[in-house]
Write an enzyme that holds these catalytic residues in place. Structure first.
Site, PDB file in Angstrom:
ATOM      1  N   ASN A 172       0.901  -1.041  -0.023  1.00  0.00           N
ATOM      2  CA  ASN A 172       0.149  -0.006   0.260  1.00  0.00           C
ATOM      3  C   ASN A 172       0.860   1.271   0.036  1.00  0.00           C
ATOM      4  O   ASN A 172       1.872   1.376   0.639  1.00  0.00           O
ATOM      5  CB  ASN A 172      -1.027   0.073   1.254  1.00  0.00           C
ATOM      6  N   ILE A 175      -0.212   8.726   1.390  1.00  0.00           N
ATOM      7  CA  ILE A 175       0.622   9.956   1.967  1.00  0.00           C
ATOM      8  C   ILE A 175       0.098  10.662   3.135  1.00  0.00           C
ATOM      9  O   ILE A 175      -0.942  10.774   3.291  1.00  0.00           O
ATOM     10  CB  ILE A 175       0.510  11.233   0.853  1.00  0.00           C
ATOM     11  N   TYR A 176       0.829  10.489   4.307  1.00  0.00           N
ATOM     12  CA  TYR A 176       0.592  11.032   5.523  1.00  0.00           C
ATOM     13  C   TYR A 176       1.643  12.036   6.042  1.00  0.00           C
ATOM     14  O   TYR A 176       2.609  11.615   5.925  1.00  0.00           O
ATOM     15  CB  TYR A 176       0.495   9.729   6.666  1.00  0.00           C
ATOM     16  N   ARG A 177       1.323  12.797   6.541  1.00  0.00           N
ATOM     17  CA  ARG A 177       2.240  13.853   7.042  1.00  0.00           C
ATOM     18  C   ARG A 177       2.994  13.245   8.237  1.00  0.00           C
ATOM     19  O   ARG A 177       2.547  12.621   9.030  1.00  0.00           O
ATOM     20  CB  ARG A 177       1.415  15.344   7.580  1.00  0.00           C
ATOM     21  N   TRP A 190      -1.208   8.533  10.541  1.00  0.00           N
ATOM     22  CA  TRP A 190      -2.462   7.895   9.859  1.00  0.00           C
ATOM     23  C   TRP A 190      -3.454   7.822  10.620  1.00  0.00           C
ATOM     24  O   TRP A 190      -3.536   7.360  11.581  1.00  0.00           O
ATOM     25  CB  TRP A 190      -1.613   6.934   9.112  1.00  0.00           C
ATOM     26  N   ARG A 194      -7.199   4.626   7.090  1.00  0.00           N
ATOM     27  CA  ARG A 194      -6.352   4.671   5.725  1.00  0.00           C
ATOM     28  C   ARG A 194      -5.475   3.375   5.677  1.00  0.00           C
ATOM     29  O   ARG A 194      -5.317   2.568   6.648  1.00  0.00           O
ATOM     30  CB  ARG A 194      -5.213   5.857   6.220  1.00  0.00           C
ATOM     31  N   ASP A 287      -3.670  23.127   8.978  1.00  0.00           N
ATOM     32  CA  ASP A 287      -4.168  22.292   7.713  1.00  0.00           C
ATOM     33  C   ASP A 287      -4.874  22.440   6.716  1.00  0.00           C
ATOM     34  O   ASP A 287      -5.127  24.032   6.550  1.00  0.00           O
ATOM     35  CB  ASP A 287      -5.025  21.219   8.473  1.00  0.00           C
TER      36      ASP A 287
END
Length: 493
Positions: A172, A175-177, A190, A194, A287
Site C-alpha cells: 500500500n 501520503i501521511y504527514r 495516519w 487509511r 491544515d
C-alpha cells in the site's frame, strides 16, 4: 509523454514555462510557505528553491499547484482528459466480460494495458546511490519545511509511505504527514481508516509486540505520487496502477533493511520501523481547512537508514485555507471521479467537489431525474460508494438543466426548487474527518443532503413552475442583427 523520474518531469515543466528556479536564499522556516502560497494563488509555476537557508539540498514546491500540471504529470494536456483515467479505474473496479466480438475488440486496449501492471525490480537503483546508517542518519539535515507560525515542528508532507499487511499480497502507498521528532524519529499521522493504519493494525494482531517495517519515499516519479492519491481498487497495488497510467511497468527496488519495494527513481528513501508501544503527541499544525488542528497521539516512525540520489531534491508542500496544493489536486482528480460514479449511477450527468469546500467536504451532483426520491438515492450512493466521500458533509443534487459547477445556477436551484424541511436529509453519527472541529465528537458527526431537483408527483401536491426560456428562433434572429444594434460585443450566454 511519460516521466520515469521526478527530474525528467521538472525538466519538462521548465521547458514549458511551468517551473521557476529561485536562486535567492529562502528559509524553509515560514518563508517558503509564504512564497509558495502567493505563487499558487496567482496560478503561477512550480518552484525549485535552489538555495534553501541552512541547507544545500534544493526544495521543490507547488509541483501540482494547478490542475494543468496534474494533467501534465499523467501525460495529458487538459485536466478534462483525466476522465480517461477515471474510465480505466471504473473498468478495473468492475470489469465486465465482453458482450460480443465488437465489444471484445473495443476492450483490447484496456486488457493490453493490464499486462503492464506488475512492477519491475531493478538493480543499482538511483535512490540508493548514497546510503546512510547509524549515526549518519540525521533527519534534521534535510530541508524539511516549517509551514506556519503555530506549527509545533517541521513537517514532512509529500512522503509516500509504503506498507504491507500480513494478509495482503499487494503493498500500500499512502501520503501521511510526518512531524519531525528528532534526529531519527518522525510521528506517522495516519487515520484509522487509511491503508497504512489498517496494514499496521493487522500486523499487530498477527505479530504482537514486534516492530513493523515501514518505508517512506520522497521525490518519486509524478505518476507514482498521483497513484497514491487516486481511488485505486483495494486489491490493486498503486505501483501496478502507476504502470497502467504510464504505459510501462513501474521500476522498483528492494529496500535495504526490509522486503518492502520502493520506487527506484525516488530522490530520498527513509527506511525504518514502528514500535507498537511507541506513541507521541502530534500537532498542532495548520491544515487544509485553514485552521490549526487538535493534537492527538500517533505511532512513532524510527528511521534506521536514509538512502538518496546524488544531488537529491527534497519535494515539499504546505496545506492551508484553499486554494492550496491539495485543493488543486482535488480539482484535477474531480475528473477522475466522474466516470467511476457514472458507471455505478448512469443517471449522473456531472459531479463537482468545490475546492473552497476543502476538496471533499461538499459535493454537487447533477442527475437525469427519473422518479420521485431519485435525488435521495444518489445522495446515499455517493456517500457510500467510494471511501473518498465518507467525509463529505454536504451533498446538493440538481437537475441536468443546472450546471453543478456554477454557483449561480446551484444557488438558483436551491432557492427555487427546495423546501427546507421536505428536501433536506439529515443523518447523524456518521464518519467525519478527524480534523473537522465543527463536529460534536472527533471523527463522528452529521451529514446533510439537499434535493434541489424539480419535484415530481408524489413529492409535491402543487403545480410545479415551468422555467422561462426564450424561443430559439428569436435568439437566432437577435444573434444575426446584433452587430447592427450599436451595442458593444454580445455577452456570452
Amino acid at each position: 509523454m511519460s516521466f520515469k523520474d521526478l527530474r525528467s518531469f521538472i525538466d519538462h515543466l521548465e521547458s514549458q514555462g511551468e517551473l521557476k528556479r529561485i536562486s535567492h536564499p529562502v528559509d524553509p522556516n515560514l518563508e517558503m510557505t509564504e512564497i509558495a502560497d502567493r505563487v499558487l494563488r496567482a496560478k503561477g509555476p512550480a518552484l525549485l528553491f535552489e538555495n534553501p537557508v541552512g541547507n544545500d539540498m534544493p526544495v521543490l514546491a507547488n509541483l501540482f499547484g494547478t490542475p494543468k500540471r496534474v494533467a501534465m504529470a499523467l501525460g495529458k494536456e487538459d485536466p478534462l482528459a483525466l476522465r480517461e483515467v477515471g474510465e480505466l479505474l471504473a473498468f478495473l473496479k468492475e470489469p465486465e466480460p465482453p458482450r460480443g466480438f465488437k465489444d471484445a475488440i473495443a476492450k483490447i486496449p484496456m486488457f493490453k494495458q493490464a499486462l503492464n501492471m506488475p512492477p519491475k525490480t531493478v538493480r543499482n537503483p538511483p535512490c540508493q546511490q548514497v546510503v546512510k546508517t547509524g549515526e549518519e542518519v540525521d533527519l534534521t539535515k534535510l530541508p524539511i519545511q516549517h509551514c506556519w507560525p503555530g506549527d509545533v515542528a517541521p513537517l514532512v508532507t509529500w512522503g509516500l509511505t509504503i506498507t504491507k499487511g500480513p494478509r495482503q499480497k499487494r503493498q500500500n502507498l499512502g501520503i501521511y504527514r510526518q512531524q519531525l521528532l528528532g534526529r531519527d524519529k518522525l510521528i506517522m499521522r495516519w487515520l484509522d481508516h487509511r491503508g497504512g493504519a489498517l496494514d499496521f493494525k493487522d500486523f499487530k494482531e498477527k505479530h504482537p509486540g514486534e516492530r513493523y517495517p515501514v518505508v517512506v519515499a520522497l521525490g518519486s516519479d509524478p505518476v507514482t505520487i498521483l497513484g497514491a492519491v487516486t481511488p485505486v481498487p483495494d486489491s490493486m497495488s498503486e505501483y501496478a496502477f502507476a504502470g497502467l497510467l504510464r504505459g510501462e511497468r513501474t521500476d522498483v527496488c528492494k529496500a535495504i533493511s526490509c522486503d518492502l519495494e520502493v520506487p527506484a527513481t525516488s530522490e530520498i528513501i527513509l527506511e525504518g520501523y514502528i514500535d507498537p508501544d511507541e506513541m507521541a503527541e502530534e500537532g498542532p499544525y495548520g491544515d487544509h481547512t485553514g485552521y490549526y488542528n487538535e493534537t492527538d497521539s500517533f505511532p512513532v516512525f524510527t528511521v534506521t537508514h536514509i538512502t538518496h540520489r546524488k544531488d537529491a531534491i527534497y519535494h515539499s508542500t504546505y496545506t492551508g485555507r484553499p486554494p492550496d496544493e491539495p485543493a488543486m489536486l482535488g480539482v484535477a482528480l474531480n475528473e477522475v471521479f466522474v466516470p467511476i460514479l457514472r458507471k455505478q449511477y448512469p443517471e449522473i450527468i456531472d459531479f463537482y467537489l468545490p475546492p473552497e469546500g476543502c476538496s471533499y467536504r461538499m459535493a454537487v451532483i447533477s442527475i437525469r431525474k427519473q422518479y420521485p426520491g431519485h435525488a435521495k438515492r444518489v445522495m446515499m450512493g455517493a456517500w457510500s460508494f467510494l471511501r473518498q466521500f465518507m467525509y463529505t458533509k454536504f451533498i446538493v443534487v440538481v437537475d441536468e438543466d443546472v450546471n453543478c459547477r456554477d454557483w449561480n445556477d446551484v444557488i438558483w436551484a436551491i432557492t427555487t426548487r427546495m423546501d427546507p424541511k421536505r428536501d433536506t436529509v439529515m443523518i447523524e453519527n456518521t464518519p467525519i474527518d478527524y480534523l473537522d472541529f465543527a463536529s460534536p465528537v472527533a471523527g463522528l458527526g452529521s451529514k446533510m443532503g439537499m434535493d434541489a431537483t424539480n419535484k415530481w408527483e408524489g413529492e409535491t401536491d402543487r403545480e410545479w413552475g415551468t422555467p422561462i426560456v426564450m424561443d430559439q428562433a428569436v435568439k437566432d434572429k437577435v444573434d444575426q442583427i446584433w452587430a447592427d444594434l450599436g451595442i458593444d460585443d454580445a455577452p456570452t450566454l
